[in-house]
Design a protein around this motif. Structure first.
Motif: not given
Lengths: 309, 259
Positions: B63-64, B218-220, B223-225, B230-231
């Motif tokens: 993902h990264y 993947p950063l979300r 960050a807890g978002g 997922s798509l």
């Protein structure tokens, strides 16, 4: 003779410009058909329309054996200039085009050397196209056309920019291809070129068709009417020349020509210029000038352009 | 179409930009990874490994790298418009028509080329991922692969739609730099500005926003978002629609064009 191409009211409009304006004509099979006209007269647009490169605005075209308004697989064309990648070697470039024409590997291997030989480029098969002279590029373009052994070749200004030898080479190639029974459509603004190689000529001006001439019919008409000659003697001998011509039964008419000491005369059909020359020299009069006068395409071309502005 | 595609391949063999783009992209993915996800920083005289912030397990690595690699799409945009413009510049498209090809063949071979460039991107990405995994001792399991597979498909779609958008723009401009800059500025700035000033929310359906849904960040998750990467099915559908729209418009444009 059957037509290989029939145009009916073919029209192409670009914005406010009518590049083709209701052109109707037929190209006989086996003809070398010249499209004549000044720059911007619509020659290239016409060729582009009948090969499907540009969309018609109105009218129709029909190739023999193909659906109306559809390009024919029997036709190969160079329009404006042959378009190739300059870095590719000649043989390689032809290989690409042969693939597009649907030739398999075996056929490609057989046909490509033959065609390069035919256009006199077999020694340059390994050279990149960017190293070709203009004349070689033109001959290579014709080689590309021959890959699929087409029945009709379209050539747009094939001798443009060539040196005299290059022009002669291309003309000879055109004559050779026509002798093989192919129909050739040749656009040119060079009257001399059209006159030398074409059997028919169509004259275009500002997108309109002014005239279609059968150039062979012109020659036949001249033969039927008898030779038209321009002859010359020193001015002091002119009265003697006139006297001798009046006594010669094969001379139908005489009239003064533009240059001093020269006459234009028409001979009876079947009489040749050499016989007249022998008759005059036998009577002690030697001609300083003797030339057959043709009704040149140039004359009718200029007349057509002047008559219809 | 098959013959034309073969000729395109033969031309690509000797097209320096093609090899340059592949090489740059192959280098770009690990480079971005190195800069953003595995750099070692010195903060207050303490060594800080950025990699420790990220979940660099089997699927996490994918993902990264997909996220980082998606920014390389512009390299393929440049390749596609440059390659197409070379055909225009040398009059090859009109020559292909004169050689008996039809306009549908021109369009289909371009679409096929766009798809193959997109496939190349995902293959290079895969190569980089396996290379980095091996280098850092990360195990990529079969379960990781099956979890990541749908994302790889949307990665291909992302590249394909972007390249089709570039093809369409270029069919009007017929200029490599112009088309590249239009796509670049549209994707990086203009569409974002349009969305910002549009109060209706309709601009959320614009292409780049839809496409961004194909490469979830993947950063979300960090960050807890979001709970997991997922798509968004709606954005996948929208992207497919944009791909179809760009292809249809390119078809229409090529069919109307005078060569």
């Amino acid at each position: 003779m059957e037509s290989v191409l029939r145009l009916s009211g073919l029209t192409k409009v670009y914005g406010s410009i009518r590049a083709l304006d209701g052109v109707s004509l037929e190209v006989p099979e086996g003809a070398v058909f010249g499209l004549l006209g000044p720059n911007g007269s619509g020659k290239t647009t016409l060729l582009s329309a009948i090969t499907g490169l540009v969309h018609r605005t109105a009218g129709t075209y029909a190739w023999k054996g193909a659906a109306e308004n559809q390009p024919s697989a029997q036709v190969a064309a160079i329009i404006e200039k042959a378009n190739f990648l300059p870095k590719l070697r000649a043989e390689e470039q032809l290989g690409h085009l042969a693939r597009l024409r649907g030739l398999d590997a075996q056929k490609r291997a057989a046909v490509i050397p033959q065609i390069l030989e035919k256009v006199g480029l077999s020694g340059a098969a390994d050279r990149p196209l960017r190293a070709f002279s203009l004349g070689m590029k033109q001959r290579f373009g014709i080689a590309a056309l021959l890959l699929s052994d087409p029945r009709v070749l379209i050539l747009d200004e094939p001798t443009n920019g060539l040196d005299p030898q290059g022009i002669i080479d291309i003309r000879q190639l055109i004559v050779q291809l026509a002798a093989e029974g192919r129909t050739i459509i040749l656009a040119s603004h060079l009257l001399d070129e059209v006159e030398k190689v074409c059997t028919h000529a169509a004259i275009l001006k500002q997108g309109r068709l002014l005239e279609v001439r059968d150039l062979r019919a012109g020659s036949a008409a001249e033969t039927e009417a008898g030779l038209l000659l321009e002859i010359g003697v020193p001015p002091e001998n002119l009265p003697e020349l006139l006297r001798l011509l009046q006594q010669h039964e094969a001379v139908l008419s005489t009239q003064p020509a533009e240059a001093e000491g020269r006459l234009q005369l028409r001979l009876k059909p079947g009489t040749d210029a050499a016989a007249l020359n022998r008759y005059l020299s036998g009577n002690g009069l030697y001609l300083s000038h003797l030339q057959q006068v043709h009704t040149r395409l140039e004359t009718s071309f200029l007349k057509a352009l002047e008559d219809r502005p | 179409m098959k013959a034309l595609l073969t000729v395109h391949f033969l031309k690509l063999r000797f097209y320096p930009l093609f090899w340059l783009v592949l090489a740059l992209y192959a280098a770009f993915v690990p480079l971005i990874f190195r800069i953003f996800f595995s750099a070692e920083l010195t903060v207050n005289e303490q060594q800080l490994d950025l990699g420790s912030f990220f979940a660099l397990d089997g699927s996490g690595l994918w993902h990264y790298l997909m996220f980082a690699g998606s920014y390389g799409v512009h390299l393929f945009v440049l390749l596609m418009v440059s390659f197409t413009n070379r055909d225009y510049r040398f009059g090859l498209r009109r020559q292909y028509l004169l050689e008996g090809q039809n306009r549908a063949g021109l369009v289909l071979s371009d679409i096929a080329l766009a798809a193959l460039f997109s496939l190349s991107a995902v293959l290079l990405l895969s190569g980089a991922t396996f290379g980095l995994a091996w280098n850092r001792g990360i195990l990529i399991s079969a379960a990781d692969m099956s979890a990541v597979f749908p994302f790889l498909l949307t990665y291909i779609l992302y590249f394909f739609v972007f390249v089709m958008m570039a093809l369409l723009v270029n069919s009007f401009l017929k200029n490599t730099a112009g088309s590249f800059l239009v796509v670049l500025f549209w994707s990086l700035f203009i569409e974002a500005v349009v969305r910002w000033i549009d109060p209706s929310g309709l601009s959320d359906f614009l292409p780049v926003n839809s496409l961004n849904g194909l490469i979830p960040s993947p950063l979300r998750v960090i960050a807890g978002g979001a709970e997991s990467v997922s798509l968004d099915a709606a954005k996948v559908m929208l992207s497919l629609m944009w791909g179809a729209v760009f292809a249809a418009a390119y078809w229409w444009r090529t069919n109307r064009e005078d060569f």
